[in-house]
Design a protein around this motif. Structure first.
Motif, short mmCIF file in Angstrom:
data_model
loop_
_atom_site.label_atom_id
_atom_site.label_comp_id
_atom_site.label_asym_id
_atom_site.label_seq_id
_atom_site.Cartn_x
_atom_site.Cartn_y
_atom_site.Cartn_z
N HIS A 203 0.78 -1.29 0.08
CA HIS A 203 -0.06 0.01 0.09
C HIS A 203 0.88 1.24 0.02
N SER A 204 2.04 1.20 0.38
CA SER A 204 2.90 2.22 0.49
C SER A 204 3.81 2.39 -0.97
N TRP A 205 3.44 1.68 -1.92
CA TRP A 205 4.22 1.67 -3.09
C TRP A 205 3.73 3.13 -3.83
N PRO A 206 4.49 3.92 -4.31
CA PRO A 206 3.89 4.93 -5.11
C PRO A 206 3.18 4.42 -6.33
N ILE A 207 1.93 5.04 -6.66
CA ILE A 207 1.30 4.71 -7.98
C ILE A 207 1.84 5.12 -9.18
N PHE A 208 2.61 6.59 -8.88
CA PHE A 208 3.18 7.14 -9.92
C PHE A 208 4.51 7.78 -9.64
N LEU A 209 5.40 7.82 -10.64
CA LEU A 209 6.85 8.12 -10.71
C LEU A 209 7.17 9.15 -11.86
N ARG A 210 7.56 10.21 -11.30
CA ARG A 210 7.90 11.31 -12.26
C ARG A 210 9.50 11.63 -12.08
N ILE A 211 10.00 11.70 -13.12
CA ILE A 211 11.23 11.68 -13.19
C ILE A 211 11.84 13.29 -13.69
N VAL A 212 12.56 13.95 -12.73
CA VAL A 212 12.80 15.55 -13.10
C VAL A 212 14.25 15.60 -13.09
N GLU A 213 14.71 16.68 -13.65
CA GLU A 213 15.98 17.02 -13.94
C GLU A 213 16.62 17.73 -12.37
N SER A 214 15.41 18.54 -11.65
CA SER A 214 15.78 19.26 -10.75
C SER A 214 14.56 19.37 -9.80
N LEU A 215 14.61 19.50 -8.57
CA LEU A 215 13.36 19.88 -7.56
C LEU A 215 13.75 21.25 -7.14
#
Length: 237
Positions: free
Chosen positions: A170-182
């Protein structure tokens, strides 16, 4: 259940992660049945001694809530009034969501910090920010992780394997977003308000977005078809 300690439910903006304030800078109580942030007044008989960290203590205190000079403890829980019939004149409540560093998905709470720490341990990941996003016709908020690192070297297979080994499903993220910087705040915290607002909208987000497959064994590139299915509540994870 019910609460015998003095308390109130106030309007809260989960996207901005802050209490809502009017033009006078004061808060307002929610109407019956609407979700609100649980707060309790600080009195001589009810005090919050605080944490060892002043910053963490400051987060839990709200000032000038209903009038200038008052002080309330922020419980960090979103509740709503539950109509249970006659209950000795006492209001009953049901849990709605946890604000801040926790998201609730399909009846289970997950620590965004714990999930981020697991993802940060994957090769190629510099740092990650985990937060909750809404999926139509679903209970609570689904986990989503914005991951900063070498886009070419980040492997979703490794992330999946790491999550399977370290965290309950239940803790696994449903979505992953790959970004160059935060982006960071002046106090060196990752800004997540914009990330939450943009969510997994592939019409807005230009970064690569992956979604947990319906059989929950891998992450797949989020397609327009899958995105539309999610918006219609027809994509089950």
């Amino acid at each position: 259940g019910m609460c015998l300690t003095p308390h109130e439910l106030i309007s809260y903006d989960q996207d901005d992660d802050a209490e809502k304030r009017n033009a006078e800078g004061l808060c307002s109580k929610v109407k019956s049945g609407q979700p609100g942030l649980l707060i309790t007044p600080m009195t001589k008989n009810s005090r919050f001694s605080g944490y060892t960290s002043r910053d963490e203590t400051r987060k839990k205190m709200l000032h000038d809530v209903f009038e200038r000079g008052d002080e309330y403890f922020n419980a960090g829980d979103m509740l709503s009034h539950a109509n249970v019939g006659f209950a000795f004149g006492l209001r009953h409540y049901q849990f709605v969501d946890r604000v801040g560093e926790t998201y609730r998905w399909k009846g289970e709470n997950s620590s965004a910090t714990d999930v981020a720490e697991v993802i940060n341990g994957v090769e190629g990941v510099d740092v990650s920010c985990v937060y909750g996003v809404r999926i139509p016709n679903s209970d609570g908020r689904a986990g989503m992780a914005a991951i900063q690192g070498d886009v070419a070297s980040i492997c979703t297979i490794q992330i999946m394997e790491h999550l399977q080994k370290e965290l309950p499903g239940h803790s696994w993220p449903i979505f992953l977003r790959i970004v160059e910087s935060l982006e960071y705040t002046p106090t060196h915290k990752i800004k997540n308000a914009t990330l939450k607002t943009e969510g997994y909208d592939i019409e807005v987000v230009k970064d690569p977005i992956y979604v947990l497959s319906q059989d929950r064994i891998r992450y797949e590139k989020l397609t327009h078809a899958a995105h539309q299915a999610l918006l219609k509540g027809k994509y089950s994870t």
